[in-house]
Write a protein that holds these residues in place. Sequence first.
Motif, PDB file in Angstrom:
ATOM      1  N   ALA A   1      -3.414  33.891  24.949  1.00 33.47           N
ATOM      2  CA  ALA A   1      -3.040  32.533  25.384  1.00 33.47           C
ATOM      3  C   ALA A   1      -1.857  31.856  24.919  1.00 33.47           C
ATOM      4  N   PHE A   2      -1.494  32.186  23.595  1.00 30.85           N
ATOM      5  CA  PHE A   2      -0.303  31.841  23.209  1.00 30.85           C
ATOM      6  C   PHE A   2       0.942  32.257  23.995  1.00 30.85           C
ATOM      7  N   ARG A   3       0.832  33.592  24.169  1.00 28.86           N
ATOM      8  CA  ARG A   3       2.061  34.339  24.619  1.00 28.86           C
ATOM      9  C   ARG A   3       2.221  33.852  26.308  1.00 28.86           C
ATOM     10  N   GLU A   4       0.884  33.712  26.941  1.00 30.60           N
ATOM     11  CA  GLU A   4       0.944  33.090  28.319  1.00 30.60           C
ATOM     12  C   GLU A   4       1.493  31.645  28.392  1.00 30.60           C
ATOM     13  N   ARG A   5       1.221  30.926  27.366  1.00 32.88           N
ATOM     14  CA  ARG A   5       1.617  29.498  27.371  1.00 32.88           C
ATOM     15  C   ARG A   5       3.028  29.373  27.594  1.00 32.88           C
ATOM     16  N   HIS A   6       3.624  30.249  26.402  1.00 29.00           N
ATOM     17  CA  HIS A   6       5.007  29.977  25.992  1.00 29.00           C
ATOM     18  C   HIS A   6       5.891  31.169  26.716  1.00 29.00           C
ATOM     19  N   ARG A   7       5.127  31.914  27.724  1.00 29.10           N
ATOM     20  CA  ARG A   7       5.747  32.928  28.423  1.00 29.10           C
ATOM     21  C   ARG A   7       6.667  33.939  27.457  1.00 29.10           C
ATOM     22  N   LEU A   8       5.908  34.545  26.533  1.00 25.64           N
ATOM     23  CA  LEU A   8       6.729  35.191  25.258  1.00 25.64           C
ATOM     24  C   LEU A   8       6.398  36.756  25.567  1.00 25.64           C
ATOM     25  N   SER A   9       7.229  37.630  25.365  1.00 21.34           N
ATOM     26  CA  SER A   9       7.028  39.039  25.242  1.00 21.34           C
ATOM     27  C   SER A   9       6.178  39.250  23.807  1.00 21.34           C
ATOM     28  N   CYS A  10       5.623  40.329  23.731  1.00 25.92           N
ATOM     29  CA  CYS A  10       4.883  40.775  22.402  1.00 25.92           C
ATOM     30  C   CYS A  10       5.934  40.492  21.305  1.00 25.92           C
ATOM     31  N   GLU A  11       6.997  41.145  21.462  1.00 26.58           N
ATOM     32  CA  GLU A  11       8.016  41.289  20.510  1.00 26.58           C
ATOM     33  C   GLU A  11       8.543  39.651  20.149  1.00 26.58           C
TER      34      GLU A  11
END
Length: 273
Positions: A118-128
């Motif tokens: 959810a954090f990655r999706e919300r902030h549109r971040l890659s894993c790195e």
Amino acid sequence: MLCGSSPHDIHRGERAHPGARPHGAVRAFWPPAAAAPSAEPFLGCPLAASPQLGLMGRAAAGRARRSRRGSAATASPGAGSRGRGKKAGGSRTESGEQKAVPGPDAFDLGAQSGRWAAFRERHRLSCEEAARLLLDAFEYRGLVKHTGGCHCGAIRFEVWASADLHVFNCNCSICTKKQNRHFIVPASRFKLLKGADNLTTYTFNTHRAQHTFCKTCGVQSFYTPRSNPDGYGIAPHCLDEGTVHSIVTEDINGKEWEKAMKEHKTIRDMSKP
């Protein structure tokens, strides 16, 4: 990194057990020269992507361990009898599903998998990118991330520093002409985001200070001070709005630089991590 590898990267070159059931389009043999497809359909983390993906990684790990035990049995007399009858791949749950056996470079998110996704999706971040943000927040506790740049936008940077800035106002010849007020940070807390090819540098006298500025608009948003060659002097007036809480300005006698540096007790330590 938290999760920079995929199950396909962990044991390339290992052959599947003859009785192993293939999963989807995954082949039983991965040639070392062939690049494996991405295994990041959900979280970007090998063991947290999906139950099927986790089982594939665990099965591969089990086959690799059994292969190594077989090699050891061949090389060591009597080792084969001790290794017979043991199943590879770790223990199983009551329902028969295999438990997770993390690889050496894998990161098992466990119960935090949903929050991570959810954090990655919300902030549109890659894993790195998400991992870097997490590490920065931990390593730079008490600091905030400031961003800034020159006037034309060709130079952009980010810097971790306090929200309450301690700014030096130097009266040496060049700082007076440029109105070079600046705060000092360690080099490890500064990152040039873009514009390295659009910077030019002016030096004089001892040539230790590196006065870098934008080739296009002429603005010096940061530079390398003579007093702190292992850090950067950042112009507070070149920071973006919203992250500075307060500014305290200290005058420093750059006209008598050697005397000023000898008398000042903390300035050289400001570029130490």
